[in-house]
Design a protein around this motif. Structure first.
Motif, PDB file in Angstrom:
ATOM      1  N   THR A 173       0.847  -1.187   0.000  1.00 41.13           N
ATOM      2  CA  THR A 173       0.000   0.000   0.000  1.00 41.13           C
ATOM      3  C   THR A 173       0.890   1.247   0.000  1.00 41.13           C
ATOM      4  OG1 THR A 173      -0.180   0.305   2.406  1.00 41.13           O
ATOM      5  CG2 THR A 173      -1.687  -1.289   1.375  1.00 41.13           C
ATOM      6  N   GLY A 174       0.421   2.287  -0.676  1.00 41.28           N
ATOM      7  CA  GLY A 174       1.295   3.440  -0.873  1.00 41.28           C
ATOM      8  C   GLY A 174       2.407   3.129  -1.843  1.00 41.28           C
ATOM      9  N   GLY A 175       2.161   2.196  -2.742  1.00 43.87           N
ATOM     10  CA  GLY A 175       3.219   1.683  -3.618  1.00 43.87           C
ATOM     11  C   GLY A 175       3.675   2.642  -4.699  1.00 43.87           C
ATOM     12  N   ALA A 176       2.922   3.698  -4.962  1.00 34.50           N
ATOM     13  CA  ALA A 176       3.352   4.684  -5.961  1.00 34.50           C
ATOM     14  C   ALA A 176       4.114   5.836  -5.326  1.00 34.50           C
ATOM     15  CB  ALA A 176       2.145   5.217  -6.740  1.00 34.50           C
ATOM     16  N   GLY A 177       4.369   5.739  -4.041  1.00 31.58           N
ATOM     17  CA  GLY A 177       5.106   6.778  -3.341  1.00 31.58           C
ATOM     18  C   GLY A 177       6.609   6.625  -3.490  1.00 31.58           C
ATOM     19  N   CYS A 204       0.311  -3.288  -6.297  1.00 34.49           N
ATOM     20  CA  CYS A 204       0.528  -1.928  -5.815  1.00 34.49           C
ATOM     21  C   CYS A 204      -0.821  -1.254  -5.622  1.00 34.49           C
ATOM     22  CB  CYS A 204       1.368  -1.156  -6.822  1.00 34.49           C
ATOM     23  SG  CYS A 204       1.479   0.625  -6.523  1.00 34.49           S
ATOM     24  N   VAL A 205      -1.073  -0.775  -4.401  1.00 32.18           N
ATOM     25  CA  VAL A 205      -2.319  -0.068  -4.089  1.00 32.18           C
ATOM     26  C   VAL A 205      -1.978   1.361  -3.695  1.00 32.18           C
ATOM     27  CG1 VAL A 205      -4.180   0.101  -2.387  1.00 32.18           C
ATOM     28  CG2 VAL A 205      -3.665  -2.093  -3.462  1.00 32.18           C
ATOM     29  N   ASP A 206      -2.640   2.333  -4.327  1.00 36.69           N
ATOM     30  CA  ASP A 206      -2.379   3.734  -4.017  1.00 36.69           C
ATOM     31  C   ASP A 206      -3.590   4.566  -4.442  1.00 36.69           C
ATOM     32  OD1 ASP A 206      -1.050   6.428  -3.892  1.00 36.69           O
ATOM     33  OD2 ASP A 206       0.749   5.186  -3.665  1.00 36.69           O
ATOM     34  N   ASN A 207      -3.901   5.609  -3.671  1.00 36.83           N
ATOM     35  CA  ASN A 207      -4.979   6.518  -4.086  1.00 36.83           C
ATOM     36  C   ASN A 207      -4.442   7.760  -4.789  1.00 36.83           C
ATOM     37  OD1 ASN A 207      -3.919   8.014  -1.988  1.00 36.83           O
ATOM     38  ND2 ASN A 207      -5.872   8.327  -0.929  1.00 36.83           N
ATOM     39  N   PHE A 208      -3.119   7.860  -4.913  1.00 38.43           N
ATOM     40  CA  PHE A 208      -2.423   8.930  -5.635  1.00 38.43           C
ATOM     41  C   PHE A 208      -2.647  10.309  -5.022  1.00 38.43           C
ATOM     42  CE2 PHE A 208      -2.686   5.484  -8.705  1.00 38.43           C
ATOM     43  CZ  PHE A 208      -1.346   5.362  -9.042  1.00 38.43           C
ATOM     44  N   PHE A 209      -2.863  10.350  -3.710  1.00 36.69           N
ATOM     45  CA  PHE A 209      -2.905  11.645  -3.030  1.00 36.69           C
ATOM     46  C   PHE A 209      -1.512  12.272  -3.020  1.00 36.69           C
ATOM     47  CE2 PHE A 209      -2.544  13.980   1.126  1.00 36.69           C
ATOM     48  CZ  PHE A 209      -3.217  15.119   0.699  1.00 36.69           C
ATOM     49  N   THR A 210      -0.515  11.477  -2.655  1.00 32.55           N
ATOM     50  CA  THR A 210       0.872  11.952  -2.746  1.00 32.55           C
ATOM     51  C   THR A 210       1.714  11.067  -3.657  1.00 32.55           C
ATOM     52  OG1 THR A 210       1.493  10.711  -0.753  1.00 32.55           O
ATOM     53  CG2 THR A 210       0.825  13.005  -0.458  1.00 32.55           C
ATOM     54  N   GLY A 211       1.264   9.865  -3.949  1.00 32.97           N
ATOM     55  CA  GLY A 211       1.996   8.996  -4.864  1.00 32.97           C
ATOM     56  C   GLY A 211       1.917   9.515  -6.290  1.00 32.97           C
ATOM     57  N   SER A 212       2.815   9.041  -7.134  1.00 34.05           N
ATOM     58  CA  SER A 212       2.890   9.527  -8.509  1.00 34.05           C
ATOM     59  C   SER A 212       2.989   8.362  -9.484  1.00 34.05           C
ATOM     60  CB  SER A 212       4.112  10.433  -8.675  1.00 34.05           C
ATOM     61  OG  SER A 212       4.320  10.748 -10.034  1.00 34.05           O
ATOM     62  N   LYS A 213       2.232   8.438 -10.561  1.00 39.37           N
ATOM     63  CA  LYS A 213       2.324   7.405 -11.589  1.00 39.37           C
ATOM     64  C   LYS A 213       3.715   7.378 -12.228  1.00 39.37           C
ATOM     65  CE  LYS A 213      -2.591   7.161 -12.728  1.00 39.37           C
ATOM     66  NZ  LYS A 213      -3.628   7.355 -13.763  1.00 39.37           N
ATOM     67  N   ARG A 214       4.404   8.515 -12.197  1.00 37.83           N
ATOM     68  CA  ARG A 214       5.766   8.563 -12.752  1.00 37.83           C
ATOM     69  C   ARG A 214       6.675   7.568 -12.035  1.00 37.83           C
ATOM     70  NH1 ARG A 214       9.188  14.106 -12.764  1.00 37.83           N
ATOM     71  NH2 ARG A 214       8.768  14.145 -14.986  1.00 37.83           N
ATOM     72  N   ASN A 215       6.433   7.359 -10.731  1.00 43.07           N
ATOM     73  CA  ASN A 215       7.304   6.471  -9.946  1.00 43.07           C
ATOM     74  C   ASN A 215       7.189   5.011 -10.355  1.00 43.07           C
ATOM     75  OD1 ASN A 215       8.251   8.630  -8.438  1.00 43.07           O
ATOM     76  ND2 ASN A 215       6.782   8.321  -6.766  1.00 43.07           N
ATOM     77  N   ILE A 216       6.071   4.648 -10.982  1.00 40.94           N
ATOM     78  CA  ILE A 216       5.841   3.235 -11.309  1.00 40.94           C
ATOM     79  C   ILE A 216       5.587   3.003 -12.794  1.00 40.94           C
ATOM     80  CG2 ILE A 216       5.025   2.534  -9.013  1.00 40.94           C
ATOM     81  CD1 ILE A 216       2.159   2.990 -10.032  1.00 40.94           C
ATOM     82  N   GLU A 217       5.707   4.037 -13.618  1.00 38.21           N
ATOM     83  CA  GLU A 217       5.375   3.875 -15.031  1.00 38.21           C
ATOM     84  C   GLU A 217       6.314   2.891 -15.724  1.00 38.21           C
ATOM     85  OE1 GLU A 217       5.487   7.742 -16.714  1.00 38.21           O
ATOM     86  OE2 GLU A 217       7.667   8.010 -16.477  1.00 38.21           O
ATOM     87  N   GLU A 253       1.867 -11.635   1.611  1.00 35.43           N
ATOM     88  CA  GLU A 253       2.456 -10.689   2.561  1.00 35.43           C
ATOM     89  C   GLU A 253       1.918  -9.301   2.273  1.00 35.43           C
ATOM     90  OE1 GLU A 253       6.928 -12.669   3.300  1.00 35.43           O
ATOM     91  OE2 GLU A 253       6.722 -10.759   2.232  1.00 35.43           O
ATOM     92  N   ILE A 254       1.955  -8.452   3.306  1.00 32.63           N
ATOM     93  CA  ILE A 254       1.487  -7.072   3.160  1.00 32.63           C
ATOM     94  C   ILE A 254       2.544  -6.118   3.709  1.00 32.63           C
ATOM     95  CG2 ILE A 254      -0.286  -5.382   3.809  1.00 32.63           C
ATOM     96  CD1 ILE A 254      -2.190  -7.791   4.272  1.00 32.63           C
ATOM     97  N   TYR A 255       2.869  -5.094   2.917  1.00 33.11           N
ATOM     98  CA  TYR A 255       3.663  -3.958   3.392  1.00 33.11           C
ATOM     99  C   TYR A 255       2.725  -2.749   3.418  1.00 33.11           C
ATOM    100  CZ  TYR A 255       8.179  -6.355   2.579  1.00 33.11           C
ATOM    101  OH  TYR A 255       9.250  -7.220   2.606  1.00 33.11           O
ATOM    102  N   ASN A 256       2.470  -2.205   4.598  1.00 29.66           N
ATOM    103  CA  ASN A 256       1.564  -1.067   4.712  1.00 29.66           C
ATOM    104  C   ASN A 256       2.366   0.236   4.797  1.00 29.66           C
ATOM    105  OD1 ASN A 256      -0.909   0.313   5.003  1.00 29.66           O
ATOM    106  ND2 ASN A 256      -0.640   0.371   7.208  1.00 29.66           N
ATOM    107  N   LEU A 257       2.498   0.925   3.663  1.00 22.72           N
ATOM    108  CA  LEU A 257       3.231   2.186   3.591  1.00 22.72           C
ATOM    109  C   LEU A 257       2.317   3.373   3.320  1.00 22.72           C
ATOM    110  CD1 LEU A 257       5.539   0.023   3.173  1.00 22.72           C
ATOM    111  CD2 LEU A 257       6.628   1.686   1.673  1.00 22.72           C
ATOM    112  N   ALA A 258       1.010   3.141   3.251  1.00 29.03           N
ATOM    113  CA  ALA A 258       0.085   4.197   2.833  1.00 29.03           C
ATOM    114  C   ALA A 258      -0.065   5.268   3.911  1.00 29.03           C
ATOM    115  CB  ALA A 258      -1.274   3.596   2.511  1.00 29.03           C
ATOM    116  N   CYS A 259       0.401   6.473   3.607  1.00 24.88           N
ATOM    117  CA  CYS A 259       0.183   7.645   4.459  1.00 24.88           C
ATOM    118  C   CYS A 259       1.064   8.773   3.939  1.00 24.88           C
ATOM    119  CB  CYS A 259       0.537   7.384   5.922  1.00 24.88           C
ATOM    120  SG  CYS A 259       0.026   8.745   7.007  1.00 24.88           S
ATOM    121  N   PRO A 260       0.527   9.987   3.793  1.00 24.28           N
ATOM    122  CA  PRO A 260       1.409  11.106   3.463  1.00 24.28           C
ATOM    123  C   PRO A 260       2.437  11.289   4.565  1.00 24.28           C
ATOM    124  CG  PRO A 260      -0.766  11.899   4.105  1.00 24.28           C
ATOM    125  CD  PRO A 260      -0.868  10.413   3.980  1.00 24.28           C
ATOM    126  N   ALA A 261       3.698  11.548   4.181  1.00 24.20           N
ATOM    127  CA  ALA A 261       4.774  11.515   5.176  1.00 24.20           C
ATOM    128  C   ALA A 261       5.491  12.842   5.356  1.00 24.20           C
ATOM    129  CB  ALA A 261       5.803  10.440   4.786  1.00 24.20           C
TER     130      ALA A 261
END
Length: 316
Positions: free
Chosen positions: A14-18, A37-50, A75-83
């Protein structure tokens, strides 16, 4: 070594586009795993994963972790949150929801799947510390009603939830406390000190320091941090953390500014502004636990990491 088909895992990030999430996904794919990869793109960017869209083992889902997620993973990595303060203070209520409700939803998913789950926590759980350097058994000095509380207390509550799920439901949890991290794919306008200084220096604008610039931070390069994540995730179930993941070398903000000016050849001058509310004066990890339990410590020192990061910002 790349995994074969039999040992391949399907991993949710989660937060995988960050900034950090995208680098973690690169490492997981490089070793042969499948990644959702799960992301709502609030701070993540498609450029990071294109660069990953043609990879058959990569899948992207636009989703907000504040809502339940029904998928099948190992497995789950929970990284979702603006930092960064700029982003998490933009919508503080949503920031708290992301940390707390997001943790509840991801823990619920891990409970259903009986799978291991990683929480990207933060050194901000220590607040403006009275103990230096900070060890994992320090409870912190956090303002619960300040402008940074949405992030600080949200992450503290998420840790509470992780350890209660571990105690009550025997869930295999791993909690990492991340100290200041930098490197390519940082957002140029995220308000963090490294990206701020580099962008200002490249534009020959005044470099803004808050307070007297003598507050300290410890800067960990992104590759070292991701290696710490993977090593933590590979520990036996008996080891949960929390564990500090960061570089123990401490610098003043003034020293960082001077180094960035030197390395960019900038004509920028220093500009001092009032210190923001609840901005911690010291931040340095004690990484004794990481050394003992993970056989991990950072390898990339500040000058080398800044060289790579400055080049990234020049390129974009």
């Amino acid at each position: 070594m790349a995994r074969n088909y039999q040992s391949r895992k399907r991993i949710l990030v989660t937060g995988g586009a960050g900034f950090l999430g995208s680098h973690l996904i690169d490492r997981l794919l490089d070793r042969g795993d499948e990644v959702l990869c799960v992301d709502n793109f609030f701070t993540g960017s498609k450029r990071n994963i294109e660069h990953l869209h043609d990879n058959p083992r990569f899948e992207l889902m636009r989703h907000d972790v504040c809502f339940p997620l029904y998928v099948e993973v190992d497995e789950i990595y929970n990284l979702a949150c603006p930092a960064s303060p700029v982003h998490y203070q933009y919508d503080p209520v949503q920031t708290t929801k992301t940390s707390v409700i997001g943790a509840i939803n991801m823990l619920g998913l891990a409970k259903r799947l009986k799978c291991k789950i990683f929480q990207a926590s933060t050194s901000e759980v220590y607040g403006d510390p009275h103990v230096h350097p900070q060890k994992e058994d320090y409870w912190g000095n956090v303002n619960p009603i300040g402008i940074r509380s949405c992030y600080d207390e949200g992450k503290r509550c998420a840790e509470t939830l992780f350890f209660d799920y571990h105690r009550q439901m025997a869930l295999d949890v791993k909690v990492a406390r991340i100290f200041n991290t930098y490197g390519p794919r940082m957002h140029p306008a995220d308000g963090r000190v490294v990206s701020n200084f580099i962008m200002q220096a490249l534009r020959n604008e005044p470099i803004t320091l808050y307070g007297d610039g003598l507050q300290t931070r410890s800067f960990c390069y992104r590759d070292d941090l991701i290696e710490g994540f993977l090593k933590l995730m590979d520990t036996p179930p008996a080891f949960t953390g929390p564990v500090n993941i960061g570089n123990p070398n401490e610098f003043t903000i003034r020293e960082l500014a001077d180094l960035v000016i030197e390395m960019t050849g900038s004509r920028s001058a220093l500009e001092f502004r009032p210190l923001p509310q609840d901005d911690p004066m010291q931040r340095q990890p004690d990484i004794s636990v990481a050394r003992a339990e993970l056989a991990w410590e950072p390898r990339v020192q500040l000058r080398e990491g800044l060289k790579r990061t400055i080049q990234y910002f020049k390129d974009i």
